[in-house]
Scaffold this motif. Structure first.
Motif, PDB file in Angstrom:
ATOM      1  N   ALA A  19      30.031  38.118  68.671  1.00 55.54           N
ATOM      2  CA  ALA A  19      28.871  37.285  68.359  1.00 55.54           C
ATOM      3  C   ALA A  19      28.280  37.612  67.002  1.00 55.54           C
ATOM      4  O   ALA A  19      27.727  36.747  66.334  1.00 55.54           O
ATOM      5  CB  ALA A  19      27.797  37.468  69.432  1.00 55.54           C
ATOM      6  N   GLU A  26      24.554  35.161  55.721  1.00 54.36           N
ATOM      7  CA  GLU A  26      24.054  34.328  56.807  1.00 54.36           C
ATOM      8  C   GLU A  26      22.619  34.715  57.154  1.00 54.36           C
ATOM      9  O   GLU A  26      22.252  35.901  57.077  1.00 54.36           O
ATOM     10  CB  GLU A  26      24.935  34.489  58.054  1.00 54.36           C
ATOM     11  CG  GLU A  26      26.187  33.657  58.031  1.00 54.36           C
ATOM     12  CD  GLU A  26      26.878  33.694  59.389  1.00 54.36           C
ATOM     13  OE1 GLU A  26      27.206  32.620  59.904  1.00 54.36           O
ATOM     14  OE2 GLU A  26      27.085  34.793  59.909  1.00 54.36           O
ATOM     15  N   LEU A  28      20.972  35.844  59.507  1.00 56.47           N
ATOM     16  CA  LEU A  28      21.103  36.509  60.801  1.00 56.47           C
ATOM     17  C   LEU A  28      20.393  37.849  60.757  1.00 56.47           C
ATOM     18  O   LEU A  28      20.684  38.694  59.905  1.00 56.47           O
ATOM     19  CB  LEU A  28      22.581  36.713  61.145  1.00 56.47           C
ATOM     20  CG  LEU A  28      22.883  37.353  62.503  1.00 56.47           C
ATOM     21  CD1 LEU A  28      22.516  36.403  63.641  1.00 56.47           C
ATOM     22  CD2 LEU A  28      24.353  37.742  62.594  1.00 56.47           C
ATOM     23  N   ARG A  30      19.353  41.266  62.970  1.00 61.20           N
ATOM     24  CA  ARG A  30      19.773  42.049  64.129  1.00 61.20           C
ATOM     25  C   ARG A  30      18.884  43.281  64.261  1.00 61.20           C
ATOM     26  O   ARG A  30      18.654  43.995  63.283  1.00 61.20           O
ATOM     27  CB  ARG A  30      21.226  42.489  63.964  1.00 61.20           C
ATOM     28  CG  ARG A  30      21.780  43.350  65.105  1.00 61.20           C
ATOM     29  CD  ARG A  30      23.016  44.109  64.642  1.00 61.20           C
ATOM     30  NE  ARG A  30      24.056  43.215  64.161  1.00 61.20           N
ATOM     31  CZ  ARG A  30      25.147  42.891  64.853  1.00 61.20           C
ATOM     32  NH1 ARG A  30      25.324  43.384  66.051  1.00 61.20           N
ATOM     33  NH2 ARG A  30      26.052  42.085  64.333  1.00 61.20           N
ATOM     34  N   LEU A  43      19.741  39.370  68.338  1.00 59.92           N
ATOM     35  CA  LEU A  43      20.182  38.678  67.140  1.00 59.92           C
ATOM     36  C   LEU A  43      19.390  37.387  67.001  1.00 59.92           C
ATOM     37  O   LEU A  43      19.306  36.608  67.961  1.00 59.92           O
ATOM     38  CB  LEU A  43      21.675  38.340  67.205  1.00 59.92           C
ATOM     39  CG  LEU A  43      22.676  39.441  66.846  1.00 59.92           C
ATOM     40  CD1 LEU A  43      22.683  40.538  67.887  1.00 59.92           C
ATOM     41  CD2 LEU A  43      24.081  38.850  66.713  1.00 59.92           C
ATOM     42  N   TYR A  45      18.916  33.959  64.552  1.00 61.00           N
ATOM     43  CA  TYR A  45      19.591  33.179  63.504  1.00 61.00           C
ATOM     44  C   TYR A  45      18.661  32.092  62.961  1.00 61.00           C
ATOM     45  O   TYR A  45      17.865  31.510  63.695  1.00 61.00           O
ATOM     46  CB  TYR A  45      20.859  32.521  64.075  1.00 61.00           C
ATOM     47  CG  TYR A  45      21.714  31.855  63.014  1.00 61.00           C
ATOM     48  CD1 TYR A  45      22.690  32.573  62.344  1.00 61.00           C
ATOM     49  CD2 TYR A  45      21.526  30.520  62.673  1.00 61.00           C
ATOM     50  CE1 TYR A  45      23.463  31.989  61.354  1.00 61.00           C
ATOM     51  CE2 TYR A  45      22.296  29.919  61.684  1.00 61.00           C
ATOM     52  CZ  TYR A  45      23.271  30.665  61.028  1.00 61.00           C
ATOM     53  OH  TYR A  45      24.024  30.075  60.050  1.00 61.00           O
ATOM     54  N   ASP A 197      17.350  29.820  68.089  1.00 66.69           N
ATOM     55  CA  ASP A 197      18.738  30.256  67.964  1.00 66.69           C
ATOM     56  C   ASP A 197      18.762  31.777  67.980  1.00 66.69           C
ATOM     57  O   ASP A 197      18.346  32.427  67.011  1.00 66.69           O
ATOM     58  CB  ASP A 197      19.360  29.732  66.669  1.00 66.69           C
ATOM     59  CG  ASP A 197      19.382  28.212  66.613  1.00 66.69           C
ATOM     60  OD1 ASP A 197      20.012  27.597  67.488  1.00 66.69           O
ATOM     61  OD2 ASP A 197      18.745  27.648  65.706  1.00 66.69           O
ATOM     62  N   SER A 211      22.324  28.040  69.023  1.00 70.17           N
ATOM     63  CA  SER A 211      23.660  28.310  68.504  1.00 70.17           C
ATOM     64  C   SER A 211      23.551  29.194  67.276  1.00 70.17           C
ATOM     65  O   SER A 211      22.453  29.555  66.836  1.00 70.17           O
ATOM     66  CB  SER A 211      24.365  26.998  68.148  1.00 70.17           C
ATOM     67  OG  SER A 211      23.679  26.358  67.061  1.00 70.17           O
ATOM     68  N   LYS A 212      24.690  29.520  66.721  1.00 72.48           N
ATOM     69  CA  LYS A 212      24.749  30.308  65.499  1.00 72.48           C
ATOM     70  C   LYS A 212      25.243  29.393  64.387  1.00 72.48           C
ATOM     71  O   LYS A 212      26.443  29.228  64.173  1.00 72.48           O
ATOM     72  CB  LYS A 212      25.683  31.495  65.678  1.00 72.48           C
ATOM     73  CG  LYS A 212      25.751  32.426  64.489  1.00 72.48           C
ATOM     74  CD  LYS A 212      26.817  33.488  64.728  1.00 72.48           C
ATOM     75  CE  LYS A 212      26.998  34.333  63.486  1.00 72.48           C
ATOM     76  NZ  LYS A 212      28.187  35.199  63.596  1.00 72.48           N
ATOM     77  N   TRP A 217      27.531  30.794  70.386  1.00 69.44           N
ATOM     78  CA  TRP A 217      27.609  32.252  70.329  1.00 69.44           C
ATOM     79  C   TRP A 217      28.855  32.682  71.104  1.00 69.44           C
ATOM     80  O   TRP A 217      29.015  32.348  72.272  1.00 69.44           O
ATOM     81  CB  TRP A 217      26.378  32.879  70.966  1.00 69.44           C
ATOM     82  CG  TRP A 217      25.098  32.626  70.238  1.00 69.44           C
ATOM     83  CD1 TRP A 217      24.155  31.696  70.547  1.00 69.44           C
ATOM     84  CD2 TRP A 217      24.617  33.327  69.088  1.00 69.44           C
ATOM     85  NE1 TRP A 217      23.106  31.764  69.661  1.00 69.44           N
ATOM     86  CE2 TRP A 217      23.358  32.762  68.752  1.00 69.44           C
ATOM     87  CE3 TRP A 217      25.111  34.372  68.304  1.00 69.44           C
ATOM     88  CZ2 TRP A 217      22.598  33.214  67.677  1.00 69.44           C
ATOM     89  CZ3 TRP A 217      24.356  34.827  67.231  1.00 69.44           C
ATOM     90  CH2 TRP A 217      23.117  34.248  66.931  1.00 69.44           C
TER      91      TRP A 217
END
Length: 362
Positions: A19, A26, A28, A30, A43, A45, A197, A211-212, A217
């Motif tokens: 994932a 990106e 993203l 974490r 995570l 996004y 997301d 979603s990513k 994911w």
């Protein structure tokens, strides 16, 4: 026990390895921590780093609050109630704890008592109510005493927020339940912050939001006997997977593995299964549920336990619980999977014996 901790670390890493992969640019975020006796990861996004980090940090704070509030053997709301029950007294508890008890009672009843958060004394007898546990069997006399009393969460009586028990041997332990509750809390907190997301993982119990970047994911299902994924699948918006395995908390004695997943019927660890994973989609398994049971994270966590403990009868239990997407690895390492889940899986290990098993007819 060190082997168990190593397997635990690998389980979490492999769940999010698939994932979390992506470009460095990106959007993203974490964050991770160690809560509920396991590694957790959030995570986020599509948010700015500031917004994403703030949202993830709030989730981790909520996980810590739940862990401290309902700890089974360190001072908490739960231990206070257990102490009152042990001396035959009732106790007025928080609205939150009363709700958790009602919901877990409903889930336990649906799962034929194979999932029972009222067996805390049994868990302590086996030594699993410790951060580190010894390779030793419980005292036979104390185990026989527990078996004679047959305590269950169903013995609790709620009058509003006042809780008592007709059985003084009942002791609550939400270890097989609270991680799923935390998933639901995390989803609500993230949505309230405008995060749609995200992926939340608590020791292999995973929930997906959105979603990513427009792609689902993708997560892995841990191999119970190897530090690698057994299979992988795409998680869609609102879906959750729950995994119960004998490879995270266990000890070995005289060549026998004793895991923390205890069968309330026998008072002993379940030995017929290495791992069970269930996938719940929004609305799945809702038959006969209470309003509280509608929380998909909680159900994905709690309902994997009856299937694990049922052993060879796992498909019958799955049908009763309205679960049509499930995977079981038996004691010999054979992988059984329902047709509905098999259609979504990518097997990452080619050397396993795979059996597609349909749910029995009613």
């Amino acid at each position: 026990m060190r082997d168990g901790l190593r397997a635990l670390f690998c389980a979490v890493c492999f769940v999010l390895l698939l994932a979390g992969c992506g470009r460095q640019d990106e959007p993203l975020v974490r964050q991770e921590s160690f809560v509920f006796g396991t590694r957790v990861e959030v995570l986020v996004y599509g948010q700015t780093p500031e917004r994403g980090n703030a949202a993830a940090a709030e989730v981790l704070r909520e996980f810590d609050r739940l862990h401290r509030s309902f700890h089974a053997w360190q001072p908490s709301q739960l231990t206070a109630l257990n102490e009152a029950i042990a001396v035959g007294k009732s106790l007025e508890v928080s609205k939150e704890l009363a709700g958790l008890i009602r919901d877990s009672q409903a889930v336990a009843e649906r799962g034929d008592g194979l999932f029972d958060p009222g067996i805390g004394r049994l868990i302590a007898l086996w030594g699993f109510q410790n951060d580190e546990f010894k390779a030793q069997l419980p005292d036979p006399a104390r185990l026989a005493e527990w078996q004679a009393a047959r305590p269950s969460i169903g013995d609790l009586r709620l009058n509003g927020r006042r809780v008592g028990s007709r059985n003084r041997m009942v002791a609550l332990d939400f270890g097989g339940y609270l991680k799923g509750v935390a998933l639901d809390h995390a989803a609500a907190l993230l949505k309230a912050r405008g995060v749609h997301d995200a992926l939340i993982n608590i020791g292999g119990n995973v929930m997906a939001l959105g979603s990513k970047g427009g792609k689902p994911w993708r997560v892995g299902i841990q191999h119970p006997r190897a530090p690698e994924p057994l299979a992988s699948l795409d998680l869609r918006d609102g879906e959750a997977i729950g995994t119960s395995g004998d490879y995270q908390r266990y000890f070995e004695l005289d060549g026998q593995r004793y895991c923390h997943l205890l069968d309330p019927r026998t008072g002993a660890p379940s030995r017929d299964t290495q791992a069970v994973t269930i996938l719940l989609t929004p609305g799945a398994g809702d038959e006969g549920r209470t309003e509280g049971e509608g929380n998909i994270g909680m159900r994905s966590d709690a309902l994997s336990k009856p299937l694990f403990i049922a052993g060879a009868r796992w498909l019958e239990e799955a049908r009763k619980l309205g679960i049509d997407q499930a995977l079981r690895v038996d004691a010999a390492g054979t992988v059984y999977v329902t047709p509905a889940l098999q259609a979504r899986l990518k097997m990452e290990k080619s050397d396993v014996k795979l059996v597609v098993s349909a749910l029995p007819l009613e």
